[in-house]
Design a protein around this motif. Sequence first.
Motif, PDB file in Angstrom:
ATOM      1  N   ALA A  76      -5.037  -2.819  17.758  1.00 14.21           N
ATOM      2  CA  ALA A  76      -4.480  -4.054  17.472  1.00 14.21           C
ATOM      3  C   ALA A  76      -5.780  -4.819  16.509  1.00 14.21           C
ATOM      4  CB  ALA A  76      -4.521  -4.753  18.998  1.00 14.21           C
ATOM      5  N   ALA A  77      -6.734  -4.975  17.064  1.00 16.33           N
ATOM      6  CA  ALA A  77      -7.782  -5.538  16.054  1.00 16.33           C
ATOM      7  C   ALA A  77      -7.758  -4.928  14.530  1.00 16.33           C
ATOM      8  CB  ALA A  77      -9.136  -5.424  16.690  1.00 16.33           C
ATOM      9  N   VAL A  78      -7.702  -3.870  14.336  1.00 13.54           N
ATOM     10  CA  VAL A  78      -7.772  -3.195  13.142  1.00 13.54           C
ATOM     11  C   VAL A  78      -6.443  -3.635  12.414  1.00 13.54           C
ATOM     12  CG1 VAL A  78      -7.482  -1.010  11.631  1.00 13.54           C
ATOM     13  CG2 VAL A  78      -9.133  -1.010  13.422  1.00 13.54           C
ATOM     14  N   SER A  79      -5.348  -3.538  13.022  1.00 18.05           N
ATOM     15  CA  SER A  79      -4.066  -3.901  12.528  1.00 18.05           C
ATOM     16  C   SER A  79      -4.016  -5.282  12.156  1.00 18.05           C
ATOM     17  CB  SER A  79      -2.873  -3.892  13.391  1.00 18.05           C
ATOM     18  OG  SER A  79      -1.533  -4.111  12.822  1.00 18.05           O
ATOM     19  N   ASP A  80      -4.579  -6.202  12.913  1.00 15.33           N
ATOM     20  CA  ASP A  80      -4.636  -7.750  12.497  1.00 15.33           C
ATOM     21  C   ASP A  80      -5.619  -7.954  11.272  1.00 15.33           C
ATOM     22  OD1 ASP A  80      -3.130  -8.355  14.600  1.00 15.33           O
ATOM     23  OD2 ASP A  80      -4.524  -9.083  16.094  1.00 15.33           O
ATOM     24  N   VAL A  81      -6.676  -7.081  11.177  1.00 13.55           N
ATOM     25  CA  VAL A  81      -7.560  -7.093   9.933  1.00 13.55           C
ATOM     26  C   VAL A  81      -7.018  -6.745   9.056  1.00 13.55           C
ATOM     27  CG1 VAL A  81      -9.652  -6.129   9.005  1.00 13.55           C
ATOM     28  CG2 VAL A  81      -9.637  -7.233  11.327  1.00 13.55           C
ATOM     29  N   ILE A  82      -6.285  -5.895   8.835  1.00 12.78           N
ATOM     30  CA  ILE A  82      -5.657  -5.353   7.588  1.00 12.78           C
ATOM     31  C   ILE A  82      -4.562  -6.534   7.222  1.00 12.78           C
ATOM     32  CG2 ILE A  82      -4.331  -3.592   6.241  1.00 12.78           C
ATOM     33  CD1 ILE A  82      -7.099  -2.843   7.030  1.00 12.78           C
ATOM     34  N   ASP A  83      -3.785  -6.711   8.037  1.00  7.88           N
ATOM     35  CA  ASP A  83      -3.091  -7.955   7.727  1.00  7.88           C
ATOM     36  C   ASP A  83      -3.650  -9.231   7.282  1.00  7.88           C
ATOM     37  OD1 ASP A  83      -0.720  -6.558   8.651  1.00  7.88           O
ATOM     38  OD2 ASP A  83      -0.892  -7.519  10.729  1.00  7.88           O
ATOM     39  N   ALA A  84      -4.982  -9.794   7.635  1.00  7.64           N
ATOM     40  CA  ALA A  84      -5.570 -10.599   7.203  1.00  7.64           C
ATOM     41  C   ALA A  84      -6.074 -10.338   5.817  1.00  7.64           C
ATOM     42  CB  ALA A  84      -6.721 -11.000   8.193  1.00  7.64           C
ATOM     43  N   ILE A  85      -6.375  -9.221   5.438  1.00 10.49           N
ATOM     44  CA  ILE A  85      -6.985  -8.883   4.393  1.00 10.49           C
ATOM     45  C   ILE A  85      -5.763  -8.838   3.280  1.00 10.49           C
ATOM     46  CG2 ILE A  85      -8.094  -6.947   2.870  1.00 10.49           C
ATOM     47  CD1 ILE A  85      -9.593  -6.103   5.560  1.00 10.49           C
ATOM     48  N   LEU A  86      -4.725  -8.570   3.542  1.00  8.67           N
ATOM     49  CA  LEU A  86      -3.673  -8.415   2.639  1.00  8.67           C
ATOM     50  C   LEU A  86      -3.117  -9.823   2.236  1.00  8.67           C
ATOM     51  CD1 LEU A  86      -1.461  -5.202   3.839  1.00  8.67           C
ATOM     52  CD2 LEU A  86      -2.382  -5.875   1.531  1.00  8.67           C
ATOM     53  N   ALA A  87      -3.210 -10.906   3.267  1.00  9.30           N
ATOM     54  CA  ALA A  87      -3.024 -12.156   3.097  1.00  9.30           C
ATOM     55  C   ALA A  87      -3.861 -12.960   2.183  1.00  9.30           C
ATOM     56  CB  ALA A  87      -2.743 -12.848   4.446  1.00  9.30           C
ATOM     57  N   GLU A  88      -5.106 -12.567   2.271  1.00  8.76           N
ATOM     58  CA  GLU A  88      -6.321 -13.412   1.439  1.00  8.76           C
ATOM     59  C   GLU A  88      -6.305 -12.730   0.224  1.00  8.76           C
ATOM     60  OE1 GLU A  88     -10.975 -14.625   1.660  1.00  8.76           O
ATOM     61  OE2 GLU A  88      -9.746 -14.028   3.510  1.00  8.76           O
ATOM     62  N   HIS A  89      -6.188 -11.090   0.012  1.00  7.70           N
ATOM     63  CA  HIS A  89      -6.571 -10.790  -1.162  1.00  7.70           C
ATOM     64  C   HIS A  89      -5.045 -10.181  -1.976  1.00  7.70           C
ATOM     65  CE1 HIS A  89     -10.739 -10.165  -0.977  1.00  7.70           C
ATOM     66  NE2 HIS A  89     -10.694 -10.223   0.501  1.00  7.70           N
ATOM     67  N   GLY A  90      -4.036  -9.935  -1.269  1.00  5.72           N
ATOM     68  CA  GLY A  90      -2.859  -9.639  -1.758  1.00  5.72           C
ATOM     69  C   GLY A  90      -2.562  -8.149  -2.069  1.00  5.72           C
ATOM     70  N   ARG A  91      -3.730  -7.360  -1.810  1.00  4.84           N
ATOM     71  CA  ARG A  91      -3.654  -5.870  -2.133  1.00  4.84           C
ATOM     72  C   ARG A  91      -4.809  -5.418  -1.524  1.00  4.84           C
ATOM     73  NH1 ARG A  91      -2.991  -5.775  -8.210  1.00  4.84           N
ATOM     74  NH2 ARG A  91      -3.909  -3.591  -8.155  1.00  4.84           N
ATOM     75  N   ILE A  92      -4.693  -3.844  -1.538  1.00  9.87           N
ATOM     76  CA  ILE A  92      -5.798  -2.971  -1.127  1.00  9.87           C
ATOM     77  C   ILE A  92      -5.749  -1.808  -1.972  1.00  9.87           C
ATOM     78  CG2 ILE A  92      -6.900  -1.666   0.664  1.00  9.87           C
ATOM     79  CD1 ILE A  92      -5.833  -3.547   2.712  1.00  9.87           C
ATOM     80  N   ASP A  93      -6.502  -1.860  -3.056  1.00  9.04           N
ATOM     81  CA  ASP A  93      -6.807  -0.496  -3.684  1.00  9.04           C
ATOM     82  C   ASP A  93      -7.483   0.522  -3.453  1.00  9.04           C
ATOM     83  OD1 ASP A  93      -5.089  -1.826  -6.373  1.00  9.04           O
ATOM     84  OD2 ASP A  93      -6.521  -3.368  -5.511  1.00  9.04           O
ATOM     85  N   GLY A  94      -8.683   0.116  -2.744  1.00  4.30           N
ATOM     86  CA  GLY A  94      -9.480   1.129  -2.067  1.00  4.30           C
ATOM     87  C   GLY A  94      -9.980   0.953  -0.617  1.00  4.30           C
ATOM     88  N   LEU A  95     -10.370   1.807   0.033  1.00  5.96           N
ATOM     89  CA  LEU A  95     -11.048   1.930   1.251  1.00  5.96           C
ATOM     90  C   LEU A  95     -12.268   2.725   1.319  1.00  5.96           C
ATOM     91  CD1 LEU A  95     -10.962   1.341   4.310  1.00  5.96           C
ATOM     92  CD2 LEU A  95      -9.474   3.359   4.635  1.00  5.96           C
ATOM     93  N   PHE A  96     -13.295   2.380   1.750  1.00  3.91           N
ATOM     94  CA  PHE A  96     -14.475   3.165   2.020  1.00  3.91           C
ATOM     95  C   PHE A  96     -14.470   2.945   3.464  1.00  3.91           C
ATOM     96  CE2 PHE A  96     -19.434   3.361   1.691  1.00  3.91           C
ATOM     97  CZ  PHE A  96     -19.476   4.741   2.121  1.00  3.91           C
ATOM     98  N   ASN A  97     -14.121   4.030   4.118  1.00  6.44           N
ATOM     99  CA  ASN A  97     -14.319   4.375   5.759  1.00  6.44           C
ATOM    100  C   ASN A  97     -15.505   4.630   6.024  1.00  6.44           C
ATOM    101  OD1 ASN A  97     -12.690   3.774   7.825  1.00  6.44           O
ATOM    102  ND2 ASN A  97     -10.990   5.646   7.080  1.00  6.44           N
ATOM    103  N   ASN A  98     -16.547   3.683   6.217  1.00  5.37           N
ATOM    104  CA  ASN A  98     -17.998   3.896   6.222  1.00  5.37           C
ATOM    105  C   ASN A  98     -18.567   3.642   7.744  1.00  5.37           C
ATOM    106  OD1 ASN A  98     -20.894   3.810   5.301  1.00  5.37           O
ATOM    107  ND2 ASN A  98     -20.777   1.761   6.197  1.00  5.37           N
ATOM    108  N   ALA A  99     -17.689   2.948   8.331  1.00  4.66           N
ATOM    109  CA  ALA A  99     -18.411   2.436   9.801  1.00  4.66           C
ATOM    110  C   ALA A  99     -18.539   3.870  10.701  1.00  4.66           C
ATOM    111  CB  ALA A  99     -17.527   1.478  10.319  1.00  4.66           C
ATOM    112  N   GLY A 100     -19.518   3.840  11.470  1.00  2.00           N
ATOM    113  CA  GLY A 100     -20.053   4.985  12.500  1.00  2.00           C
ATOM    114  C   GLY A 100     -21.471   4.814  12.638  1.00  2.00           C
ATOM    115  N   GLY A 101     -21.718   6.017  13.404  1.00  2.00           N
ATOM    116  CA  GLY A 101     -23.150   5.910  13.810  1.00  2.00           C
ATOM    117  C   GLY A 101     -23.193   7.121  15.096  1.00  2.00           C
TER     118      GLY A 101
END
Length: 293
Positions: A76-101
């Motif tokens: 749910a948090a990820v879904s909300d964040v992607i919505d927020a990014i699209l609302a602010e930037h208007g597009r997503i051209d690239g994703l660097f899926n870097n988080a982990g450990g």
Amino acid sequence: MGYQSVFKPDLFAGRTVVITGGGSGIGRCTAHELAALGAGVAIVGRNQDKLHAVQDEIRSDGGRVSVHAADIRDEAAVSDVIDAILAEHGRIDGLFNNAGGQYRAPLETISTKGFEAVVRNNLTGGFIVMREVYTKWMRSHGGAIVNMIADIWHGWPHFGHSAAARGGMLTLSESAATEWAASGVRVNTIAPGSIASSGLDTYDTKDTDFLRNQVTREIPLQRYGTEAEVSGAVVFLLSPAASFITGTCIRVDGGAPNAKPGWWQLQPAQHNTPFDGFHRSAPPAILDTSPAN
């Protein structure tokens, strides 16, 4: 002096790139490089203080960046964040899926809970992010995804939980590269070996001798890599120059998987200069061999 990228300054002008784990280490470095190349960067992570510190750095260097706090394991948090990014930037051209450990431990000592936590962080969370980015934007507009794995070739003793997750991310990315090609979405992986980043400082002090004295002896190039050397490979895979590259992996590991004990004695490496274009980089404290440490 700003980031000294090998790519042209306006390469990502008008584009938006999402970076998970953007508050430190390789994610922070890549966020700086992409911002220096004109991208609007959206950094995602759990620690808001770290994210805001990176935001302040990038903005002071003249870049564009937004901060989004989320645990990538939370759908749910990820879904909300992607919505927020699209609302602010208007597009997503690239994703660097870097988080982990991960943490260093023999398999027999790893609890089921610990094993599942690492897999969920390094595989499931990454899947959630890439799926949400794809369904909410890239399916209709195309794009490029780079997923973080690691030097997992031939197994990864004492990191078996992460090896399992990273191996899963490799084949997940290969699968997505085929399924999502019709939408113009490229999916690749980046496999860093031993990199001198702040991530090393998350290991226990019991691992200090291993990290300082053993690791580089088993690498043909006889050194740690830099965060900028990984970032440069990520930026290439996200760039138009990689438009016919999908379903593959770039290793950034100094040739470590190619060393064959008993067949070849590694020699001191010469004429190999580390590339470090990141103007704000600092060596991890655990590698500091000064007398005080």
